[in-house]
Write a protein that holds these residues in place. Structure first.
Motif, PDB file in Angstrom:
ATOM      1  N   ARG A 242      30.552  40.717  47.165  1.00  0.00           N
ATOM      2  CA  ARG A 242      31.579  40.836  48.282  1.00  0.00           C
ATOM      3  C   ARG A 242      32.939  41.305  47.561  1.00  0.00           C
ATOM      4  NH1 ARG A 242      33.041  36.865  51.170  1.00  0.00           N
ATOM      5  NH2 ARG A 242      33.592  37.976  53.171  1.00  0.00           N
ATOM      6  N   LEU A 243      33.112  40.588  46.364  1.00  0.00           N
ATOM      7  CA  LEU A 243      34.277  40.663  45.689  1.00  0.00           C
ATOM      8  C   LEU A 243      34.532  41.819  45.015  1.00  0.00           C
ATOM      9  CD1 LEU A 243      35.072  37.106  44.076  1.00  0.00           C
ATOM     10  CD2 LEU A 243      36.144  38.027  46.098  1.00  0.00           C
ATOM     11  N   LEU A 244      33.442  42.631  44.838  1.00  0.00           N
ATOM     12  CA  LEU A 244      33.370  43.916  44.138  1.00  0.00           C
ATOM     13  C   LEU A 244      33.237  45.039  45.246  1.00  0.00           C
ATOM     14  CD1 LEU A 244      30.704  43.098  41.099  1.00  0.00           C
ATOM     15  CD2 LEU A 244      33.350  43.644  41.026  1.00  0.00           C
ATOM     16  N   LYS A 245      33.589  44.452  46.401  1.00  0.00           N
ATOM     17  CA  LYS A 245      33.667  45.398  47.730  1.00  0.00           C
ATOM     18  C   LYS A 245      32.655  46.159  48.036  1.00  0.00           C
ATOM     19  CE  LYS A 245      38.825  45.706  46.954  1.00  0.00           C
ATOM     20  NZ  LYS A 245      40.038  46.628  46.818  1.00  0.00           N
TER      21      LYS A 245
ATOM     22  N   VAL B  54      38.234  28.286  31.146  1.00  0.00           N
ATOM     23  CA  VAL B  54      39.608  28.940  31.492  1.00  0.00           C
ATOM     24  C   VAL B  54      39.253  30.545  31.792  1.00  0.00           C
ATOM     25  CG1 VAL B  54      42.225  29.549  31.042  1.00  0.00           C
ATOM     26  CG2 VAL B  54      40.988  27.376  30.511  1.00  0.00           C
ATOM     27  N   VAL B  55      38.504  31.147  30.783  1.00  0.00           N
ATOM     28  CA  VAL B  55      38.116  32.406  30.993  1.00  0.00           C
ATOM     29  C   VAL B  55      37.577  32.701  32.294  1.00  0.00           C
ATOM     30  CG1 VAL B  55      36.852  34.459  29.957  1.00  0.00           C
ATOM     31  CG2 VAL B  55      38.427  33.060  28.593  1.00  0.00           C
ATOM     32  N   GLY B  56      36.411  31.871  32.536  1.00  0.00           N
ATOM     33  CA  GLY B  56      35.735  32.064  33.861  1.00  0.00           C
ATOM     34  C   GLY B  56      36.630  31.912  34.792  1.00  0.00           C
ATOM     35  N   ASP B  57      37.360  30.939  35.028  1.00  0.00           N
ATOM     36  CA  ASP B  57      38.301  30.789  36.212  1.00  0.00           C
ATOM     37  C   ASP B  57      39.220  31.762  36.306  1.00  0.00           C
ATOM     38  OD1 ASP B  57      40.125  29.868  38.054  1.00  0.00           O
ATOM     39  OD2 ASP B  57      40.223  27.711  37.118  1.00  0.00           O
ATOM     40  N   LEU B  58      39.865  32.299  35.287  1.00  0.00           N
ATOM     41  CA  LEU B  58      40.521  33.523  35.561  1.00  0.00           C
ATOM     42  C   LEU B  58      40.086  34.684  35.898  1.00  0.00           C
ATOM     43  CD1 LEU B  58      43.207  32.771  32.410  1.00  0.00           C
ATOM     44  CD2 LEU B  58      43.445  32.446  34.876  1.00  0.00           C
ATOM     45  N   PHE B  59      38.784  34.777  35.534  1.00  0.00           N
ATOM     46  CA  PHE B  59      37.943  35.994  35.567  1.00  0.00           C
ATOM     47  C   PHE B  59      38.008  36.244  37.100  1.00  0.00           C
ATOM     48  CE2 PHE B  59      34.520  38.771  35.996  1.00  0.00           C
ATOM     49  CZ  PHE B  59      34.851  40.059  35.453  1.00  0.00           C
ATOM     50  N   GLU B  60      37.558  35.097  37.854  1.00  0.00           N
ATOM     51  CA  GLU B  60      37.410  35.084  39.209  1.00  0.00           C
ATOM     52  C   GLU B  60      38.555  35.374  39.923  1.00  0.00           C
ATOM     53  OE1 GLU B  60      35.868  32.736  43.155  1.00  0.00           O
ATOM     54  OE2 GLU B  60      36.874  31.982  41.444  1.00  0.00           O
ATOM     55  N   SER B  61      39.575  34.820  39.609  1.00  0.00           N
ATOM     56  CA  SER B  61      40.969  34.761  40.029  1.00  0.00           C
ATOM     57  C   SER B  61      41.450  36.549  40.041  1.00  0.00           C
ATOM     58  CB  SER B  61      42.115  33.992  39.199  1.00  0.00           C
ATOM     59  OG  SER B  61      41.714  32.524  39.358  1.00  0.00           O
ATOM     60  N   LEU B  62      41.015  37.075  38.954  1.00  0.00           N
ATOM     61  CA  LEU B  62      41.501  38.440  38.900  1.00  0.00           C
ATOM     62  C   LEU B  62      40.568  39.119  40.147  1.00  0.00           C
ATOM     63  CD1 LEU B  62      42.753  40.896  37.710  1.00  0.00           C
ATOM     64  CD2 LEU B  62      40.772  40.878  35.753  1.00  0.00           C
ATOM     65  N   LEU B  63      39.294  38.846  39.928  1.00  0.00           N
ATOM     66  CA  LEU B  63      38.322  39.552  41.235  1.00  0.00           C
ATOM     67  C   LEU B  63      39.009  39.367  42.350  1.00  0.00           C
ATOM     68  CD1 LEU B  63      34.772  38.779  39.891  1.00  0.00           C
ATOM     69  CD2 LEU B  63      35.821  40.703  40.379  1.00  0.00           C
ATOM     70  N   LYS B  64      39.612  38.059  42.901  1.00  0.00           N
ATOM     71  CA  LYS B  64      39.871  37.745  44.172  1.00  0.00           C
ATOM     72  C   LYS B  64      41.242  38.339  44.403  1.00  0.00           C
ATOM     73  CE  LYS B  64      39.641  33.285  43.629  1.00  0.00           C
ATOM     74  NZ  LYS B  64      39.771  31.768  43.846  1.00  0.00           N
ATOM     75  N   ARG B  65      42.056  38.361  43.247  1.00  0.00           N
ATOM     76  CA  ARG B  65      43.472  39.225  43.290  1.00  0.00           C
ATOM     77  C   ARG B  65      43.282  40.591  43.807  1.00  0.00           C
ATOM     78  NH1 ARG B  65      48.620  37.902  42.605  1.00  0.00           N
ATOM     79  NH2 ARG B  65      48.199  35.861  42.253  1.00  0.00           N
TER      80      ARG B  65
ATOM     81  N   VAL C  76      41.886  38.548  48.499  1.00  0.00           N
ATOM     82  CA  VAL C  76      41.450  37.524  48.986  1.00  0.00           C
ATOM     83  C   VAL C  76      41.965  36.182  48.371  1.00  0.00           C
ATOM     84  CG1 VAL C  76      39.564  38.560  50.302  1.00  0.00           C
ATOM     85  CG2 VAL C  76      39.033  37.482  48.137  1.00  0.00           C
ATOM     86  N   LYS C  77      41.942  34.986  49.159  1.00  0.00           N
ATOM     87  CA  LYS C  77      42.352  33.705  48.588  1.00  0.00           C
ATOM     88  C   LYS C  77      41.201  33.012  47.921  1.00  0.00           C
ATOM     89  CE  LYS C  77      44.885  29.453  49.565  1.00  0.00           C
ATOM     90  NZ  LYS C  77      43.657  28.502  49.202  1.00  0.00           N
ATOM     91  N   ASP C  78      40.018  32.822  48.565  1.00  0.00           N
ATOM     92  CA  ASP C  78      38.779  32.392  48.224  1.00  0.00           C
ATOM     93  C   ASP C  78      37.553  33.361  48.320  1.00  0.00           C
ATOM     94  OD1 ASP C  78      39.977  29.772  48.592  1.00  0.00           O
ATOM     95  OD2 ASP C  78      40.000  29.942  50.662  1.00  0.00           O
ATOM     96  N   SER C  79      36.488  33.320  47.490  1.00  0.00           N
ATOM     97  CA  SER C  79      35.539  33.937  47.296  1.00  0.00           C
ATOM     98  C   SER C  79      34.775  34.030  48.524  1.00  0.00           C
ATOM     99  CB  SER C  79      34.483  33.590  46.369  1.00  0.00           C
ATOM    100  OG  SER C  79      34.185  32.322  46.457  1.00  0.00           O
ATOM    101  N   SER C  80      34.888  33.136  49.489  1.00  0.00           N
ATOM    102  CA  SER C  80      34.374  33.294  50.798  1.00  0.00           C
ATOM    103  C   SER C  80      34.767  31.783  51.620  1.00  0.00           C
ATOM    104  CB  SER C  80      32.821  33.197  50.800  1.00  0.00           C
ATOM    105  OG  SER C  80      32.180  31.955  50.654  1.00  0.00           O
TER     106      SER C  80
END
Length: 270
Positions: free
Chosen positions: A45-48, A223-234, A238-242
């Motif tokens: 979903r984050l990858l549209k 931290v990399v994992g957290d930021l990577f998902e934040s980049l996907l969401k941004r 969206v604010k949350d992944s679902s």
């Protein structure tokens, strides 16, 4: 919102804790499989991916997970591929910020996601096979890094870690999370509380200096994992992944930091 968050947390703990602590490894693996499949759905979903795409992708992830188990695929190979992704693609994406949901990047991340999620499942099952204390200590690394970062960031945060990706994160927070892991990890290793744990395993296999360095690497990649998902969401807007976990966002929001930590830790432990 707080009430919803608390209720969701209580329900999750009521399900996760008994299975993690007391159920056979097979039951634990089945639970984690559900988590991983839902995470794959959110990833798509984050990858549209439109229409039924996310559902199809989740089913493919489930099939890959089952196939890797029954065909006897060596988990170490999956761990290595996942680590290569996080070491190379993760930092590159954070630095260059390409559009992850378009063109070659989306195709690449859809394939890479299957490896990442299947490796996550195998790593958690392998950790649970070693012992309850071991899998909990592995999770504790990420929890401590997150909690330490939150409180240190609140108290001392001045310098932004990745302003354009996650404005709330600071270098002071990241250092606070690292210190929390170092202190608790060192105490756990020195006293051998609940051994075997990740901390005792690192010290036994690597010695103290290399063990602390290995923990530092785990914190950095959390931290990399957290930021990577934040980049996907941004980039997805969206604010949350679902909304699967009311008050907490989605499954990826809860396991993003674990995704790189798990394969790295299991490779080190061997």
């Amino acid at each position: 919102m707080l009430k919803t968050r608390v209720i969701t947390a209580v329900v999750l703990l009521a399900v996760l804790l008994p299975i993690t602590l007391f159920a056979p490894v097979g039951a634990f693996g089945a639970l984690i499989a559900f988590v991983v499949v839902f995470a794959a759905w959110e990833w798509a979903r984050l990858l549209k991916m439109g229409g039924a795409g996310p559902v199809v992708y989740a089913l493919i992830a489930a099939l890959a997970l089952v196939s890797s188990t029954y065909l006897g695929v060596a988990p170490k190979g999956l761990f290595q591929m996942a680590v290569i992704f996080w070491v190379l693609a993760g930092p590159f994406a954070l630095l260059r910020k390409p559009v992850l949901s378009a063109g070659a990047w989306r195709i690449f991340l859809l394939f890479a996601g299957i490896v990442v999620f299947v490796a996550c499942w195998h790593a958690l099952v392998a950790a649970r096979t070693i012992g309850v204390a071991f899998v909990l200590s592995l999770l504790l690394v990420v929890w401590l890094a997150d909690i330490g970062a939150y409180f240190a960031g609140k108290a001392f945060g001045r310098h932004k870690l990745a302003l354009s990706i996650s404005p709330g994160k600071t270098w002071e927070g990241a250092i606070g999370g690292w210190l929390a892991v170092m202190v608790i990890g060192s105490i756990a290793a020195a006293t051998s509380i609940f051994a075997p744990t990740l901390f005792t395993a690192f010290v036994q296999q690597l010695g103290w200096i290399k063990a602390l360095f290995a923990l530092t690497v785990l914190v950095a990649f959390s931290v990399v994992g957290d930021l990577f998902e934040s980049l996907l969401k941004r980039q997805a807007g969206v604010k949350d992944s679902s909304g699967l976990l009311p008050g907490h966002g989605g499954v990826l929001d809860r396991i993003d930091a674990l995704l790189p930590v798990l394969p790295i830790a299991l490779l080190v432990v061997g």
